[in-house]
Motif scaffolding. Structure first.
Motif, PDB file in Angstrom:
ATOM      1  N   ALA A   1       0.831  -1.205   0.000  1.00 56.82           N
ATOM      2  CA  ALA A   1       0.000   0.000   0.000  1.00 56.82           C
ATOM      3  C   ALA A   1       0.863   1.251   0.000  1.00 56.82           C
ATOM      4  O   ALA A   1       0.530   2.244  -0.654  1.00 56.82           O
ATOM      5  CB  ALA A   1      -0.933  -0.018   1.208  1.00 56.82           C
ATOM      6  N   ALA A   2       1.979   1.208   0.723  1.00 55.10           N
ATOM      7  CA  ALA A   2       2.853   2.389   0.784  1.00 55.10           C
ATOM      8  C   ALA A   2       3.394   2.714  -0.602  1.00 55.10           C
ATOM      9  O   ALA A   2       3.443   3.882  -0.996  1.00 55.10           O
ATOM     10  CB  ALA A   2       3.999   2.141   1.764  1.00 55.10           C
ATOM     11  N   THR A   3       3.778   1.680  -1.375  1.00 55.16           N
ATOM     12  CA  THR A   3       4.290   1.970  -2.712  1.00 55.16           C
ATOM     13  C   THR A   3       3.216   2.605  -3.581  1.00 55.16           C
ATOM     14  O   THR A   3       3.502   3.489  -4.386  1.00 55.16           O
ATOM     15  CB  THR A   3       4.782   0.688  -3.399  1.00 55.16           C
ATOM     16  OG1 THR A   3       3.726  -0.258  -3.394  1.00 55.16           O
ATOM     17  CG2 THR A   3       5.990   0.108  -2.705  1.00 55.16           C
ATOM     18  N   MET A   4       1.965   2.158  -3.422  1.00 54.05           N
ATOM     19  CA  MET A   4       0.901   2.724  -4.252  1.00 54.05           C
ATOM     20  C   MET A   4       0.600   4.160  -3.859  1.00 54.05           C
ATOM     21  O   MET A   4       0.143   4.960  -4.687  1.00 54.05           O
ATOM     22  CB  MET A   4      -0.351   1.852  -4.165  1.00 54.05           C
ATOM     23  CG  MET A   4      -0.179   0.547  -4.918  1.00 54.05           C
ATOM     24  SD  MET A   4      -1.691  -0.377  -5.106  1.00 54.05           S
ATOM     25  CE  MET A   4      -1.765  -1.271  -3.587  1.00 54.05           C
ATOM     26  N   ALA A   5       0.855   4.501  -2.569  1.00 53.62           N
ATOM     27  CA  ALA A   5       0.608   5.874  -2.128  1.00 53.62           C
ATOM     28  C   ALA A   5       1.636   6.830  -2.724  1.00 53.62           C
ATOM     29  O   ALA A   5       1.397   8.030  -2.799  1.00 53.62           O
ATOM     30  CB  ALA A   5       0.644   5.943  -0.602  1.00 53.62           C
ATOM     31  N   LEU A   6       2.780   6.301  -3.170  1.00 59.80           N
ATOM     32  CA  LEU A   6       3.880   7.179  -3.595  1.00 59.80           C
ATOM     33  C   LEU A   6       3.512   8.051  -4.786  1.00 59.80           C
ATOM     34  O   LEU A   6       3.977   9.181  -4.889  1.00 59.80           O
ATOM     35  CB  LEU A   6       5.106   6.324  -3.983  1.00 59.80           C
ATOM     36  CG  LEU A   6       5.815   5.611  -2.842  1.00 59.80           C
ATOM     37  CD1 LEU A   6       6.937   4.757  -3.388  1.00 59.80           C
ATOM     38  CD2 LEU A   6       6.363   6.625  -1.854  1.00 59.80           C
ATOM     39  N   ILE A   7       2.699   7.514  -5.698  1.00 58.05           N
ATOM     40  CA  ILE A   7       2.526   8.232  -6.965  1.00 58.05           C
ATOM     41  C   ILE A   7       1.107   8.743  -7.154  1.00 58.05           C
ATOM     42  O   ILE A   7       0.803   9.344  -8.169  1.00 58.05           O
ATOM     43  CB  ILE A   7       2.895   7.316  -8.157  1.00 58.05           C
ATOM     44  CG1 ILE A   7       2.152   5.997  -8.080  1.00 58.05           C
ATOM     45  CG2 ILE A   7       4.381   7.059  -8.201  1.00 58.05           C
ATOM     46  CD1 ILE A   7       1.007   5.908  -8.988  1.00 58.05           C
ATOM     47  N   ASN A   8       0.209   8.495  -6.185  1.00 55.36           N
ATOM     48  CA  ASN A   8      -1.179   8.884  -6.407  1.00 55.36           C
ATOM     49  C   ASN A   8      -1.346  10.400  -6.305  1.00 55.36           C
ATOM     50  O   ASN A   8      -0.709  11.052  -5.477  1.00 55.36           O
ATOM     51  CB  ASN A   8      -2.078   8.184  -5.396  1.00 55.36           C
ATOM     52  CG  ASN A   8      -3.433   7.905  -5.988  1.00 55.36           C
ATOM     53  OD1 ASN A   8      -4.132   8.832  -6.371  1.00 55.36           O
ATOM     54  ND2 ASN A   8      -3.788   6.644  -6.098  1.00 55.36           N
ATOM     55  N   ASN A   9      -2.195  10.945  -7.137  1.00 50.31           N
ATOM     56  CA  ASN A   9      -2.385  12.388  -7.151  1.00 50.31           C
ATOM     57  C   ASN A   9      -3.684  12.831  -6.487  1.00 50.31           C
ATOM     58  O   ASN A   9      -3.978  14.018  -6.453  1.00 50.31           O
ATOM     59  CB  ASN A   9      -2.370  12.896  -8.591  1.00 50.31           C
ATOM     60  CG  ASN A   9      -0.965  12.907  -9.145  1.00 50.31           C
ATOM     61  OD1 ASN A   9      -0.019  13.281  -8.437  1.00 50.31           O
ATOM     62  ND2 ASN A   9      -0.809  12.463 -10.367  1.00 50.31           N
ATOM     63  N   ASP A  10      -4.465  11.873  -5.994  1.00 47.43           N
ATOM     64  CA  ASP A  10      -5.719  12.215  -5.316  1.00 47.43           C
ATOM     65  C   ASP A  10      -5.416  12.323  -3.828  1.00 47.43           C
ATOM     66  O   ASP A  10      -4.954  11.374  -3.201  1.00 47.43           O
ATOM     67  CB  ASP A  10      -6.747  11.109  -5.615  1.00 47.43           C
ATOM     68  CG  ASP A  10      -8.096  11.437  -5.021  1.00 47.43           C
ATOM     69  OD1 ASP A  10      -8.127  11.917  -3.876  1.00 47.43           O
ATOM     70  OD2 ASP A  10      -9.112  11.217  -5.695  1.00 47.43           O
TER      71      ASP A  10
ATOM     72  N   VAL B   1       7.945   0.857 -13.485  1.00 51.44           N
ATOM     73  CA  VAL B   1       7.469   0.785 -12.096  1.00 51.44           C
ATOM     74  C   VAL B   1       6.324   1.768 -11.881  1.00 51.44           C
ATOM     75  O   VAL B   1       5.308   1.459 -11.260  1.00 51.44           O
ATOM     76  CB  VAL B   1       8.636   1.064 -11.126  1.00 51.44           C
ATOM     77  CG1 VAL B   1       8.123   1.231  -9.712  1.00 51.44           C
ATOM     78  CG2 VAL B   1       9.661  -0.050 -11.193  1.00 51.44           C
ATOM     79  N   HIS B   2       6.498   2.964 -12.437  1.00 51.07           N
ATOM     80  CA  HIS B   2       5.461   3.992 -12.296  1.00 51.07           C
ATOM     81  C   HIS B   2       4.132   3.500 -12.850  1.00 51.07           C
ATOM     82  O   HIS B   2       3.075   3.652 -12.235  1.00 51.07           O
ATOM     83  CB  HIS B   2       5.909   5.253 -13.042  1.00 51.07           C
ATOM     84  CG  HIS B   2       5.240   6.488 -12.555  1.00 51.07           C
ATOM     85  ND1 HIS B   2       4.081   6.950 -13.095  1.00 51.07           N
ATOM     86  CD2 HIS B   2       5.550   7.344 -11.548  1.00 51.07           C
ATOM     87  CE1 HIS B   2       3.707   8.042 -12.466  1.00 51.07           C
ATOM     88  NE2 HIS B   2       4.584   8.304 -11.508  1.00 51.07           N
ATOM     89  N   LYS B   3       4.205   2.870 -14.026  1.00 48.13           N
ATOM     90  CA  LYS B   3       2.989   2.358 -14.658  1.00 48.13           C
ATOM     91  C   LYS B   3       2.365   1.268 -13.797  1.00 48.13           C
ATOM     92  O   LYS B   3       1.147   1.237 -13.577  1.00 48.13           O
ATOM     93  CB  LYS B   3       3.348   1.816 -16.049  1.00 48.13           C
ATOM     94  CG  LYS B   3       2.204   1.202 -16.794  1.00 48.13           C
ATOM     95  CD  LYS B   3       2.042   1.833 -18.183  1.00 48.13           C
ATOM     96  CE  LYS B   3       0.744   1.415 -18.836  1.00 48.13           C
ATOM     97  NZ  LYS B   3       0.732   0.024 -19.241  1.00 48.13           N
ATOM     98  N   LEU B   4       3.249   0.387 -13.281  1.00 47.01           N
ATOM     99  CA  LEU B   4       2.775  -0.706 -12.433  1.00 47.01           C
ATOM    100  C   LEU B   4       2.036  -0.158 -11.210  1.00 47.01           C
ATOM    101  O   LEU B   4       0.964  -0.641 -10.829  1.00 47.01           O
ATOM    102  CB  LEU B   4       3.973  -1.550 -12.006  1.00 47.01           C
ATOM    103  CG  LEU B   4       3.684  -2.876 -11.307  1.00 47.01           C
ATOM    104  CD1 LEU B   4       3.015  -3.819 -12.284  1.00 47.01           C
ATOM    105  CD2 LEU B   4       4.958  -3.485 -10.771  1.00 47.01           C
ATOM    106  N   LEU B   5       2.609   0.910 -10.618  1.00 49.22           N
ATOM    107  CA  LEU B   5       1.983   1.498  -9.427  1.00 49.22           C
ATOM    108  C   LEU B   5       0.678   2.192  -9.796  1.00 49.22           C
ATOM    109  O   LEU B   5      -0.305   2.113  -9.072  1.00 49.22           O
ATOM    110  CB  LEU B   5       2.944   2.502  -8.783  1.00 49.22           C
ATOM    111  CG  LEU B   5       4.192   1.899  -8.147  1.00 49.22           C
ATOM    112  CD1 LEU B   5       5.065   3.003  -7.586  1.00 49.22           C
ATOM    113  CD2 LEU B   5       3.803   0.929  -7.049  1.00 49.22           C
ATOM    114  N   GLU B   6       0.700   2.881 -10.960  1.00 48.02           N
ATOM    115  CA  GLU B   6      -0.518   3.566 -11.391  1.00 48.02           C
ATOM    116  C   GLU B   6      -1.652   2.574 -11.586  1.00 48.02           C
ATOM    117  O   GLU B   6      -2.800   2.858 -11.299  1.00 48.02           O
ATOM    118  CB  GLU B   6      -0.254   4.294 -12.702  1.00 48.02           C
ATOM    119  CG  GLU B   6      -0.323   5.795 -12.554  1.00 48.02           C
ATOM    120  CD  GLU B   6       0.087   6.498 -13.816  1.00 48.02           C
ATOM    121  OE1 GLU B   6       0.222   5.841 -14.847  1.00 48.02           O
ATOM    122  OE2 GLU B   6       0.274   7.723 -13.743  1.00 48.02           O
ATOM    123  N   GLN B   7      -1.300   1.396 -12.097  1.00 46.65           N
ATOM    124  CA  GLN B   7      -2.306   0.360 -12.329  1.00 46.65           C
ATOM    125  C   GLN B   7      -2.571  -0.457 -11.066  1.00 46.65           C
ATOM    126  O   GLN B   7      -3.217  -1.492 -11.129  1.00 46.65           O
ATOM    127  CB  GLN B   7      -1.859  -0.574 -13.447  1.00 46.65           C
ATOM    128  CG  GLN B   7      -1.748   0.107 -14.797  1.00 46.65           C
ATOM    129  CD  GLN B   7      -3.088   0.556 -15.315  1.00 46.65           C
ATOM    130  OE1 GLN B   7      -4.102  -0.091 -15.075  1.00 46.65           O
ATOM    131  NE2 GLN B   7      -3.121   1.672 -16.003  1.00 46.65           N
TER     132      GLN B   7
END
Lengths: 100, 668
Positions: free
Chosen positions: B292-301, B555-561
């Motif tokens: 979850a922490a990795t997914m929080a890194l790039i979210n813009n909401d 990696v960015h794409k993976l996290l975005e998805q």
């Protein structure tokens, strides 16, 4: 003196003739006549035996029988008249309303 | 006030909910002030009872038989121990502040406010009932009620398709966990004939029944995985941000998701009997925290960052619980248990503050997108300051609350790693999470409050939120900053599994500040903050060699998805596999089940046909045949009745002749 058997024979003859007529006749008048014949055959019998045994009961019975025959003829004839009015004929074979 | 007054704690909000449902439109603020008043009374009672319970050595229990059937009784009751007291304080205080905040935040909702307040009060009632329950069945009832309220509140703006879908997703995903929970309860009920906490925890388990405890414990943890949004059932929580921000703060940060942690903590006496289960708990917790922490890194909401952060922090708590229970099985000492619940309390305060702060920003900006904010510090001083405090707390900067609990938790994990090398891996993951947490929180803060405005300034005039929103923010900032200090006041003496830790404040401080782990985790957090500062405020862009850039983009794409997990779970598992299963079951139904039913029907029809034939041919035949016989007889007799007088006369003569023959022959 005629023997008793002569009377009885006459009576039997008359009865047979009457019976034959009764069974074969179609005309109502004929049937009434045949009944009359049979009644009188019986009357001859009654009178013949009354004379033979010297007993008056036979005569009395014969008298009753004659009166009864008169009444019967009256009723029978009136039925025939009614029939004739209805069918314009005295043929009793027309009276078949009770046929099954 | 006697402890029996605790019955009022769930009942008062329930009554308020009913009152608002019926009379909401006529009440001031759509029932908002009734809700706030009820919240205040509940907070008062809760604090009083919690303090009394924390002071006393014994737990308080009062229960009635609800009904008894077969060999077991189901109870409805009240169970007050220190764990329940901790939850009472957290739930009632945060919900009270959120209710006050709601009166301003939800003011523009007009005639929909009664629905909001009725649902919130029902939720509050269920959550408090869950915490006070004295048996698993009661927990389960309130557990489902909490799930229902969360469904209703996520779908508050049900006319938005995304909100409606998020509500359904949350409900169905948590249902998967609930099913496991129910199976666990049925296992316990069937084998031990009781669901009461005290009865179950006092059981002497025979070795051949250990598997029941192990399996039931795992199933109960499965329920917690659903409710607390742990991998792989975490997918509902980010979507649940479609609800109003107050709902996100109350349900998806401060209270409802904590129900799972509470359940596992409450079930600890059962779970420690099968230590392997606790390794599973720790592993899922640690893994979820990292994921979850990795997914929080790039979210813009702004809200989704907080949502992933919540999942990550809940993962921390499960890691702590798992580790605590695991060490208890060896050493009869569960530092992780205490650390986890300590973190639960701290997290509740700072996460509620973060969400309410985010709500305040959204209220002012009318957008969730961090890319359209920036420089809000000047316009919203109170919000930005309290948010900064909460960010420092969650990042684990001393002396704010998150520092103490995160440090205790990490210490417990690495201490347990001496028994089990696998836990060392989880500990390293947890350290990485500490770094990432600091990074994404400050990324959020810098993007929203610092730097230059990125919105069109002549359209938007950002403004500070009304007093009813800023006062709860300021009130929450106090415990968000200071609740960690309770460790020095003896938190570990009150909340423990096994035996209390009895450390003086000085010993605790010495323990913390002599450990290299403290400096390591704090250092990592500082690096995270520094990196966020450099990238998002100083616009550092590191020129990477080409292959590394490709990896970074991948990696960015993976996290975005979201690691494709949403698609895997929703489209593939829920869509294909479940539909395929449904298709199979349907085939089975229509072929085998319907076939059997139809065959039975056909056999019955056949039997009926045979009986019908018998009736027609045989029974009717007898009756008709008899009638036919009589008819033929009558027909033949009919011919003798000619109606001709002469024929009758012939019969008479024939009769006479017969009689004559009879007499003559007899005479002779």
């Amino acid at each position: 003196m005629i023997a008793l058997s002569g009377y009885v024979g006459l009576s039997a003859l008359l009865l047979t003739i009457g019976l034959y007529g009764l069974l074969t006749a179609r005309n109502g008048i004929k049937i009434l006549i045949c009944i009359e014949l049979m009644l009188n055959a019986a009357n001859i019998n009654l009178v013949a035996f009354a004379a033979h045994y010297q007993n008056a009961v036979g005569y009395v019975f014969a008298m009753f029988s004659i009166a009864l025959a008169a009444a019967e003829a009256a009723v029978g004839l009136s039925i025939l008249i009614a029939l004739f009015r209805l069918k314009r004929s005295s043929d009793v074979s027309l009276l078949q309303l009770l046929k099954g | 006030m006697p402890l029996e007054a605790a019955w009022l704690i769930p009942l008062l909000p329930l009554a308020a909910s009913l009152l608002i449902t019926v009379l909401g439109r006529k009440l001031p603020e759509g029932g908002g002030w009734v809700a706030v008043g009820t919240g205040a009374i509940v907070l008062g009672i809760s604090l009083f009872i919690a303090v009394q319970t924390l002071m006393s050595e014994e737990s308080f229990r009062q229960s009635f038989t609800w009904f008894s059937a077969g060999g077991f009784e189901l109870q409805i009751g009240l169970y007050l121990d220190k764990l329940a007291a901790l939850m009472l304080i957290v739930v009632s205080s945060i919900s009270f502040l959120i209710l006050v905040y709601s009166t301003a935040y939800m003011h523009s909702e007009g005639p929909r406010r009664p629905r909001y307040y009725a649902e919130i009060m029902l939720f509050l009632s269920s959550m408090l009932g869950l915490v006070l329950a004295d048996n698993y069945l009661q927990v389960y009832i309130f557990w489902e009620l909490v799930g229902l309220c969360s469904f209703l509140l996520i779908g508050f703006w049900f006319e938005r398709p995304t909100a409606a879908a998020a509500a359904i997703k949350a409900f169905l995903t948590t249902r998967v966990g609930d099913l496991f929970f129910l199976i666990g309860l049925l296992l316990l009920l069937v084998h031990f004939k009781t669901l009461g906490f005290e009865e179950l925890f006092a059981l002497k388990i025979a070795p051949d029944q250990l598997w029941v405890i192990a399996l039931a414990g795992l199933c109960i943890f499965g329920g917690a995985v659903g409710k607390s949004a742990q991998f792989p059932l975490h997918i509902w929580l980010p979507d649940a941000m479609e609800g109003p921000t107050t709902v996100s703060a109350l349900i998806h940060a401060a209270t409802m998701v904590k129900a799972g942690v509470y359940l596992v903590a409450r079930s600890m006496p059962l779970l420690v009997q099968a230590p392997e289960n606790l390794l599973i708990v720790a592993t899922i917790g640690g893994f979820t925290a990292f994921l979850a922490a990795t997914m929080a890194l790039i979210n813009n909401d702004i809200k989704r960052v907080l949502a992933y952060s919540t999942i990550s922090q809940l993962g921390y708590m499960f890691l702590g619980l798992g580790v605590g229970g695991f060490t208890y099985a060896f050493a009869h000492e569960a530092a992780g248990y205490t650390a986890s619940l300590f973190h639960l309390m701290n997290h509740a305060f700072f996460k509620a503050l973060l969400f309410l702060g985010a709500g305040s920003v959204i209220h002012s900006m009318h957008t969730n997108d961090l890319r359209q904010m920036g420089g809000l510090r000047k316009f919203m001083p109170i919000t930005s300051l309290t948010m900064l405090l909460a960010s420092l707390a969650i990042a684990g900067v001393p002396p704010f609350s998150g520092f103490w609990s995160k440090d205790e938790l990490l210490a417990a994990v690495f201490a347990a790693a001496e028994h089990e090398p696998w836990l060392f891996v989880l500990g390293v993951l947890a350290l990485a999470v500490a770094f990432m947490t600091a990074f994404y929180m400050f990324r959020l803060w810098f993007l929203a409050f610092a730097g230059k405005p990125r919105y069109e300034q002549h359209h938007h005039r950002p403004h500070e939120s009304p007093v009813l929103m800023t006062v709860p923010l300021m009130l929450l900032a106090v415990p968000a900053a200071l609740s960690g200090m309770t460790l020095l006041l003896g938190f570990a003496d009150l909340i423990y599994h096994g035996k209390p830790h009895h450390l003086s404040a000085l010993e605790v401080l010495k323990h913390i500040f002599t450990s290299p782990l403290t400096y390591l985790s704090t250092g990592l957090a500082s690096v995270g903050i520094g990196l966020a500062y450099a990238i998002y405020l100083r616009d550092w862009s590191i020129v990477l060699p080409k292959p590394l850039t490709q990896i970074k983009n991948g990696v960015h794409k993976l996290l975005e998805q979201k690691y494709y997990l949403d698609r895997l779970l929703v489209e593939w598992l829920a869509g294909r596999v479940t539909l395929g299963l449904a298709w199979l079951v349907e085939r089975f139904d229509s072929l085998i089940v319907d076939g059997a039913v139809n065959l039975a029907a056909k056999l019955a029809a056949l039997y009926g046909g045979v009986m019908d034939l018998f009736d027609r041919v045989f029974v009717d035949g007898v009756v008709n045949g008899f009638a036919q016989l009589l008819r033929i007889f009558g027909q033949s007799l009919r011919r003798t009745v000619t109606g001709l007088v002469s024929d009758y006369a012939s019969w008479v003569v024939a009769g006479i002749v017969i009689l004559m023959i009879f007499y003559v022959t007899r005479g002779a």
